[in-house]
Design an enzyme around this catalytic site. Structure first.
Site, PDB file in Angstrom:
ATOM      1  N   HIS A 111      21.235  17.480 -12.285  1.00 15.62           N
ATOM      2  CA  HIS A 111      22.328  18.403 -12.628  1.00 15.62           C
ATOM      3  C   HIS A 111      23.380  17.697 -13.478  1.00 15.62           C
ATOM      4  CE1 HIS A 111      21.129  20.188  -8.561  1.00 15.62           C
ATOM      5  NE2 HIS A 111      20.900  21.164  -9.401  1.00 15.62           N
ATOM      6  N   GLY A 153      23.938  24.162  -6.627  1.00 17.74           N
ATOM      7  CA  GLY A 153      24.691  23.143  -5.910  1.00 17.74           C
ATOM      8  C   GLY A 153      23.817  22.053  -5.318  1.00 17.74           C
ATOM      9  N   TYR A 154      24.426  21.297  -4.387  1.00 15.02           N
ATOM     10  CA  TYR A 154      23.813  20.094  -3.815  1.00 15.02           C
ATOM     11  C   TYR A 154      23.388  19.193  -4.982  1.00 15.02           C
ATOM     12  CZ  TYR A 154      22.319  17.432   0.156  1.00 15.02           C
ATOM     13  OH  TYR A 154      22.233  16.460   1.130  1.00 15.02           O
ATOM     14  N   LEU A 155      24.385  18.868  -5.791  1.00 12.42           N
ATOM     15  CA  LEU A 155      24.150  18.240  -7.094  1.00 12.42           C
ATOM     16  C   LEU A 155      23.477  16.879  -6.985  1.00 12.42           C
ATOM     17  CD1 LEU A 155      27.605  19.060  -8.764  1.00 12.42           C
ATOM     18  CD2 LEU A 155      25.474  20.398  -8.853  1.00 12.42           C
ATOM     19  N   ARG A 163      15.657  19.938  -3.197  1.00 12.88           N
ATOM     20  CA  ARG A 163      14.724  20.125  -2.073  1.00 12.88           C
ATOM     21  C   ARG A 163      14.100  18.816  -1.602  1.00 12.88           C
ATOM     22  NH1 ARG A 163      13.624  25.404  -4.770  1.00 12.88           N
ATOM     23  NH2 ARG A 163      14.132  27.008  -3.233  1.00 12.88           N
ATOM     24  N   LYS A 215      12.747  20.448 -15.696  1.00 11.62           N
ATOM     25  CA  LYS A 215      11.911  20.411 -14.479  1.00 11.62           C
ATOM     26  C   LYS A 215      11.453  21.818 -14.122  1.00 11.62           C
ATOM     27  CE  LYS A 215      11.791  19.875  -9.865  1.00 11.62           C
ATOM     28  NZ  LYS A 215      12.763  20.707  -9.237  1.00 11.62           N
ATOM     29  N   ASP A 216      12.330  22.802 -14.334  1.00  8.32           N
ATOM     30  CA  ASP A 216      11.948  24.198 -14.090  1.00  8.32           C
ATOM     31  C   ASP A 216      11.419  24.770 -15.401  1.00  8.32           C
ATOM     32  OD1 ASP A 216      12.889  24.562 -11.283  1.00  8.32           O
ATOM     33  OD2 ASP A 216      14.774  23.938 -12.188  1.00  8.32           O
TER      34      ASP A 216
HETATM   35  O1  PAF Z   1      17.669  26.378 -11.522  1.00 10.54           O
HETATM   36  C1  PAF Z   1      18.444  26.802 -10.640  1.00 10.54           C
HETATM   37  O2  PAF Z   1      19.095  26.030  -9.928  1.00 10.54           O
HETATM   38  C2  PAF Z   1      18.575  28.304 -10.440  1.00 10.54           C
HETATM   39  O3  PAF Z   1      17.366  28.945 -10.608  1.00 10.54           O
HETATM   40  C3  PAF Z   1      19.665  28.931 -11.324  1.00 10.54           C
HETATM   41  C4  PAF Z   1      19.310  28.816 -12.801  1.00 10.54           C
HETATM   42  C5  PAF Z   1      20.997  28.251 -11.072  1.00 10.54           C
HETATM   43  C6  PAF Z   1      19.808  30.413 -10.994  1.00 10.54           C
HETATM   44  O4  PAF Z   1      20.196  30.608  -9.684  1.00 10.54           O
END
Ligand code: PAF
Length: 282
Positions: A37, A31-33, A187, A149-150
């Site tokens: 996202h 969330g907190y799009l 964040r 990004k992740d």
């Molecule tokens: O990337 C994220 O926001 C989180 O790690 C995820 C994939 C939604 C799992 O909680």
């Protein structure tokens, strides 16, 4: 668009969609799009008949001294953004719904979860793979969308899907950046004005490193030293790690860059830990 909080309810909706032959896209989020996202949502809406956006701040992926309690939340705003983008269902379960009393089962990918972010965030990826696995079981998506990004998360999830023979296609979408280069992240709201300015060194040093590589530098140590020196020159930046690894496996690479490499970093500004990365084809 509907907001669903119960696992049984979303399962019933999915069953009915599948019985009509519809394809399901899942965008898992906390969330907190932001626009990052929304780029995943747009992809899912474009490529699937039915899109589920999950909004769940997953406690099992936060360490005891991390920011679970203060992680930014605004479900009303998320719902509005999701609706405007064509999402069909926002699935936002409570912690009790996902992890009822007596919960005991976790999914863990070994080794590649202990390096990079896993070194300073032990247990983080176990929480991620567990919740993503649960979401896949609940939503049964044809495709699921994650942000580059992740970068480590993407490799870990792909490994889980492959190793456990899961029937879902993982789609990775490019990093979305603010106009000045800062990678979008929920964040970023933690940053003071000064920290926000200092944090630009992350994307700058990554862009500059890519230029160096383009101009012929291929010694890993030289690239790492360049990035570390650039980040250290910035007031308040505390480096967690800067590393260069194989982009597909996260295996360490030799002395020289070769193939598809991931330059990944994590740096703290005050209490805020930011990550960023770049993939380079050498
Ligand atoms: O990337 C994220 O926001 C989180 O790690 C995820 C994939 C939604 C799992 O909680």
């Amino acid at each position: 668009m509907r907001l669903i909080e119960s696992i049984n309810d979303i399962k019933a909706i999915i069953r009915s969609q599948k019985s009509m032959g519809k394809t399901i896209g899942l965008v898992p989020t906390m969330g907190y799009l932001h626009e990052g996202h929304m780029s995943l949502v747009n992809m899912s809406v474009q490529h699937n008949d039915f899109t589920v956006l999950s909004v769940f701040v997953n406690p099992t992926q936060f360490g005891p001294n991390e920011d679970f309690d203060r992680y930014p939340r605004d479900i009303e705003r998320d719902i509005k953004m999701a609706e405007a983008a064509g999402v069909d269902v926002v699935f936002s379960p409570s912690v009790e719904e996902m992890y009822p009393d007596g919960y005991k089962t976790y999914v863990e990918v070994e080794d590649i979860t202990k390096i990079l972010c896993g070194r300073t965030r032990p247990g983080h990826f176990k929480g991620v793979t567990t919740v993503v696995n649960k979401l896949f079981n609940i939503v049964q998506p044809d495709r699921a969308y994650f942000g580059q990004k992740d970068a480590q998360q993407v490799v870990v999830i792909n490994k889980m899907v492959k190793d456990l023979n899961m029937n879902v296609e993982i789609v990775t979408c490019p990093i979305v950046r603010e106009e000045d280069g800062l990678a979008m992240s929920s964040r970023n709201v933690y940053l003071s004005t000064e920290e926000r300015k200092s944090a630009l060194i992350l994307s700058k040093s990554l862009f500059e490193a890519q230029e160096l590589i383009k101009n012929g530098e291929n010694r890993k140590e030289n690239i790492l030293k360049y990035i570390v020196d650039r980040i250290k020159s910035e007031k308040g930046a505390q480096i967690d790690y800067v590393e260069i690894v194989n982009a597909d496996t996260l295996d360490s690479i030799g002395e020289f860059l070769k193939g598809r490499v991931l330059i990944a970093l994590a740096v703290k500004f005050g209490n805020t830990r930011l990550i960023d990365n770049a993939i380079v084809e050498v």
